[in-house]
Structures are given as C-alpha cells and as structure tokens.
Design a protein around this motif. Structure first.
Motif, PDB file in Angstrom:
ATOM      1  N   ALA A 159      44.869  34.398  53.661  1.00 41.00           N
ATOM      2  CA  ALA A 159      44.030  34.152  52.485  1.00 41.00           C
ATOM      3  C   ALA A 159      43.142  35.335  52.132  1.00 41.00           C
ATOM      4  O   ALA A 159      41.994  35.168  51.741  1.00 41.00           O
ATOM      5  N   VAL A 160      43.651  36.547  52.280  1.00 40.15           N
ATOM      6  CA  VAL A 160      42.907  37.744  51.875  1.00 40.15           C
ATOM      7  C   VAL A 160      43.872  38.672  51.138  1.00 40.15           C
ATOM      8  O   VAL A 160      45.089  38.611  51.350  1.00 40.15           O
ATOM      9  N   PRO A 161      43.372  39.543  50.283  1.00 47.80           N
ATOM     10  CA  PRO A 161      44.257  40.518  49.633  1.00 47.80           C
ATOM     11  C   PRO A 161      44.935  41.401  50.672  1.00 47.80           C
ATOM     12  O   PRO A 161      44.313  41.824  51.650  1.00 47.80           O
ATOM     13  N   THR A 162      46.218  41.679  50.460  1.00 49.44           N
ATOM     14  CA  THR A 162      47.002  42.508  51.381  1.00 49.44           C
ATOM     15  C   THR A 162      47.808  43.518  50.578  1.00 49.44           C
ATOM     16  O   THR A 162      48.417  43.169  49.569  1.00 49.44           O
ATOM     17  N   VAL A 163      47.804  44.764  51.040  1.00 47.83           N
ATOM     18  CA  VAL A 163      48.595  45.820  50.417  1.00 47.83           C
ATOM     19  C   VAL A 163      49.565  46.375  51.452  1.00 47.83           C
ATOM     20  O   VAL A 163      49.155  46.769  52.551  1.00 47.83           O
ATOM     21  N   LEU A 164      50.856  46.389  51.125  1.00 45.83           N
ATOM     22  CA  LEU A 164      51.848  47.023  51.991  1.00 45.83           C
ATOM     23  C   LEU A 164      51.743  48.535  51.848  1.00 45.83           C
ATOM     24  O   LEU A 164      51.616  49.058  50.737  1.00 45.83           O
ATOM     25  N   VAL A 165      51.823  49.238  52.979  1.00 48.20           N
ATOM     26  CA  VAL A 165      51.715  50.693  52.997  1.00 48.20           C
ATOM     27  C   VAL A 165      52.994  51.274  53.593  1.00 48.20           C
ATOM     28  O   VAL A 165      53.358  50.941  54.729  1.00 48.20           O
ATOM     29  N   ARG A 333      41.059  44.999  44.420  1.00 44.42           N
ATOM     30  CA  ARG A 333      41.327  43.561  44.526  1.00 44.42           C
ATOM     31  C   ARG A 333      40.080  42.815  45.009  1.00 44.42           C
ATOM     32  O   ARG A 333      39.738  41.738  44.511  1.00 44.42           O
ATOM     33  N   LEU A 334      39.400  43.385  45.989  1.00 47.03           N
ATOM     34  CA  LEU A 334      38.208  42.733  46.517  1.00 47.03           C
ATOM     35  C   LEU A 334      37.092  42.678  45.481  1.00 47.03           C
ATOM     36  O   LEU A 334      36.249  41.781  45.514  1.00 47.03           O
ATOM     37  N   ALA A 335      37.069  43.647  44.580  1.00 42.14           N
ATOM     38  CA  ALA A 335      36.013  43.708  43.570  1.00 42.14           C
ATOM     39  C   ALA A 335      36.281  42.815  42.361  1.00 42.14           C
ATOM     40  O   ALA A 335      35.412  42.666  41.504  1.00 42.14           O
ATOM     41  N   GLU A 336      37.470  42.227  42.278  1.00 40.39           N
ATOM     42  CA  GLU A 336      37.772  41.370  41.134  1.00 40.39           C
ATOM     43  C   GLU A 336      36.890  40.121  41.149  1.00 40.39           C
ATOM     44  O   GLU A 336      36.722  39.502  42.205  1.00 40.39           O
ATOM     45  N   PRO A 337      36.316  39.754  40.022  1.00 39.03           N
ATOM     46  CA  PRO A 337      35.510  38.527  39.983  1.00 39.03           C
ATOM     47  C   PRO A 337      36.334  37.324  40.425  1.00 39.03           C
ATOM     48  O   PRO A 337      37.551  37.266  40.217  1.00 39.03           O
ATOM     49  N   SER A 338      35.672  36.376  41.035  1.00 35.70           N
ATOM     50  CA  SER A 338      36.353  35.174  41.517  1.00 35.70           C
ATOM     51  C   SER A 338      37.089  34.478  40.375  1.00 35.70           C
ATOM     52  O   SER A 338      36.555  34.325  39.275  1.00 35.70           O
ATOM     53  N   GLY A 339      38.336  34.103  40.654  1.00 36.19           N
ATOM     54  CA  GLY A 339      39.129  33.391  39.656  1.00 36.19           C
ATOM     55  C   GLY A 339      39.929  34.281  38.734  1.00 36.19           C
ATOM     56  O   GLY A 339      40.624  33.782  37.852  1.00 36.19           O
ATOM     57  N   THR A 340      39.822  35.602  38.897  1.00 37.72           N
ATOM     58  CA  THR A 340      40.600  36.532  38.066  1.00 37.72           C
ATOM     59  C   THR A 340      41.456  37.412  38.963  1.00 37.72           C
ATOM     60  O   THR A 340      41.127  37.653  40.124  1.00 37.72           O
ATOM     61  N   ARG A 341      42.557  37.891  38.402  1.00 33.29           N
ATOM     62  CA  ARG A 341      43.420  38.795  39.152  1.00 33.29           C
ATOM     63  C   ARG A 341      44.263  39.619  38.196  1.00 33.29           C
ATOM     64  O   ARG A 341      44.936  39.077  37.323  1.00 33.29           O
ATOM     65  N   GLU A 342      44.183  40.929  38.376  1.00 33.33           N
ATOM     66  CA  GLU A 342      45.031  41.817  37.601  1.00 33.33           C
ATOM     67  C   GLU A 342      46.479  41.697  38.094  1.00 33.33           C
ATOM     68  O   GLU A 342      46.727  41.281  39.230  1.00 33.33           O
TER      69      GLU A 342
END
Length: 368
Positions: A159-165, A333-342
């Motif tokens: 339940a956290v943002p994840t980026v594949l590297v 991603r962490l800085a995105e306001p709650s409830g929004t997602r680019e």
C-alpha cells in the motif's frame, strides 16, 4: 472537550513543524488517540490548509512552516526504501543518483540488498516498510530483467507507491502497471552496432554473459543488424546443461570469439561486460588476433573500460540518471494530494557510446 481538541491540533502542527513528515499510524500512537480520531483531526487541519495528506502520512504546509519564507518541501522528512541486488559495480551509481535526489528534497534513503537471492527482494521490501518507509524503489531479482512464470504476481499489493528500477514486466503482468525507470539496453547495443557498421564492419558478434541485461542486448543487436543489412554472426553453440563455473564460461566465450574471427569472418564484437572484455582482449592478442586490426571491440557497462591497457570503447548506461529519475518519480507520487494520481510512467533512459582505442579507424582508412 473543545480545548482538548485545540491542544491536540497545536501538538500535531508543532510536531510537523519539527519533523516535516509524520506517518499517520505513528502519530496516532504518539498522541495516544484512536486512528478514527486522528483522521478527523487530519481532515480538519487539511481543510484549513495547515497540513497536506499523503499516502499514509501527513506533511506540513506553508501555513505550518516557520518562518513562512521557508516553506517545506512536501516530501521533506519522508523515508524512501530502496532494494537493489548489490551496491557494488553497476548499482553503486544507481544508488548514488537516487540518494542525491532524495536528500535534495530533505528526505532520507534507506537501502537493503537482495544479493540476487530468490524472493529476497520481497522480504527486504517488507522489512523496509515495517521500519517506516513511505515508498519503494525496487529492483527485483528477475534473472532476465523481467519476471518469469509465477514471479512478481503480488508486487502491486503493497500500500505504498513503488517504482521499478532497471526492471520491466510484460503487458498483462501486475507489475506492468507500476511506474518504472530503466536503461534502454537494446538501444545501447544497437548504437554499438551502428558505430561499428559506420567503420565498415559487416559481421558483428555479440558476446554477452547471462544477466538481466542480456535479453535486451540481444534484441538491440539483432534489430540493428537487420536494419543496417549486415551479415549475421555465427550463433553461439548451446552451453552445458548445468551452470558453468566462471572460468568455464570465460573459456567458452574466448573460444567462440576466436573461432568467429578465424573461421567466420567476424571483424567486430560487442562484449558484455567490461570485466570480461579486459580479460579477453589480452588473451585474444596473445593468440595472434590483433585488436582492433582483426577484431574491433566495444564493451558494455563502462565501469572500468577506460582503465584497460588498451582503452576500450564502451556503451555507458546512464546509471546515476536512472537512480535520480526513479527517486524523483517516487517523490512526486508521495507529494500528490490525497485522492489524486497522475498517469503512470515508463521511462527509458538512453545509454551513451564512449569511443576509445579498441575500435580503431574505419576499415577503408586502415587499408590505406
């Protein structure tokens, strides 16, 4: 009761002013209130513009920071977990780039190692989350750079943002929906072929050890050979059924290259990696094969290629940029306001060709 709520709000804002970012679960424990009560407090303060909500955390807003002219970065104080196979060789620069980006935002990078052990990347990722990481930079130990059958199916369940590297997943796989940043190794191999073809070479071999990079190198090599109308190099014979030792693998590569030059007209080769090339070149020369006269060589990685006795032309993946861009994407991603997602992003970064002595001049110039 109202006074008690005001005091609690003031304490939340003071803690945010001191730390920048707080996990909601940790804050509830520290204030000794229920999660429901704390969520109500957070919603009230967010509506007043005193804080911002992230994924499972809150950060101070301009109205919270003192003085107002020094408003905090929205991810200041966040903890970024990073799981990589190793911090040596290739990944040292990837980690360095990620650390620079994270620290530039006042956040903290915490690194864990999987050592290419099956399933260990998941174990380490869960450990980082348990210790307070707000998001993950993840390089799974997938042998081919992409998940095999049954691998990575639960990668999106955290339940956290994840980026594949430096990894990717095929369409339809759950991990394909994750953000990713990787080197375009196929492009790097193709650029090496294009450079050698421009020098007049018509039959160009690829000698690549088995690694998560190899499949993309082969794809780029084959595509460039076809696009430029070059002659196919002889296919390497199948290796032993059981895994070869490092010495056996190197000996097989040496024999393949020597045979390709002496019997099949190969005049150029791309060798992965630098370490193999640095050992192979002197041995080929000791057996009468001139470098670059009989065989032009480009190596892949450019970790130590420029330090060889004969400086080696190399394809250099932008490792530091990969780490930096992956960290910046996760922080956004962490800085995105709650409830929004680019929309999700798949970012491929192009390697660079660094020309040195091991390719020599064009064949037409060398013949004059």
């Amino acid at each position: 009761m109202r006074q008690h709520v005001d005091r609690r709000h003031a304490l939340i804002l003071r803690l945010l002013g001191e730390r920048g970012t707080l996990r909601v679960a940790d804050l509830a424990r520290e204030l000794d209130v229920s999660p429901v009560t704390l969520r109500r407090d957070v919603e009230t303060l967010a509506a007043r513009g005193r804080l911002r909500r992230l994924h499972g955390a809150v950060v101070r807003s301009e109205a919270t920071a003192e003085p107002p002219s020094r408003a905090a970065d929205p991810v200041r104080g966040a903890v970024i977990g990073m799981v990589v196979p190793t911090t040596e060789y290739y990944y040292a620069d990837v980690v360095r780039g990620a650390r620079e980006a994270v620290e530039a935002h006042g956040a903290r990078l915490v690194v864990a190692l999987s050592r290419y052990l099956p399933g260990e990347d998941g174990v380490q990722a869960d450990r980082l989350l348990a210790s307070g990481a707000h998001g993950l930079l993840l390089t799974p130990s997938w042998e081919t750079g992409s998940p095999g059958p049954g691998e990575g199916l639960r990668i999106t369940e955290r339940a956290v943002p994840t980026v594949l590297v430096e990894r990717s997943a095929p369409h339809g796989h759950p991990a394909a929906a994750l953000d990713r940043v990787r080197s375009d190794h196929a492009h790097g191999a193709a650029e090496a072929v294009r450079h050698l073809a421009a020098l007049g070479h018509r039959r160009i071999a690829l000698a690549a050890q088995d690694s998560p990079t190899t499949a993309e190198l082969r794809r780029g090599h084959e595509a460039a050979v076809a696009a430029l109308g070059l002659l196919p190099a002889p296919a390497a014979p199948p290796g032993p059924a059981s895994p070869a030792t490092e010495a056996e693998r190197f000996e097989r590569t040496f024999r393949q290259l020597r045979t390709a030059v002496e019997e099949h007209g190969v005049s150029a080769a791309i060798v992965h990696s630098d370490v193999d090339a640095i050992v192979l070149v002197p041995r080929l020369r000791a057996h009468g094969i001139r470098i670059p006269g009989d065989l032009a060589v480009i190596t892949y990685d450019d970790e130590v290629a420029g330090l060889a006795d004969l400086p080696l032309t190399a394809v250099a993946p932008a490792k530091r940029a990969v780490g930096r861009r992956a960290a910046e994407l996760l922080l956004s991603r962490l800085a995105e306001p709650s409830g929004t997602r680019e929309p999700g992003q798949h970012l491929d970064i192009l390697p660079e060709l660094r020309v040195r002595e091991s390719c020599g001049p064009s064949l037409s110039a060398a013949s004059r």
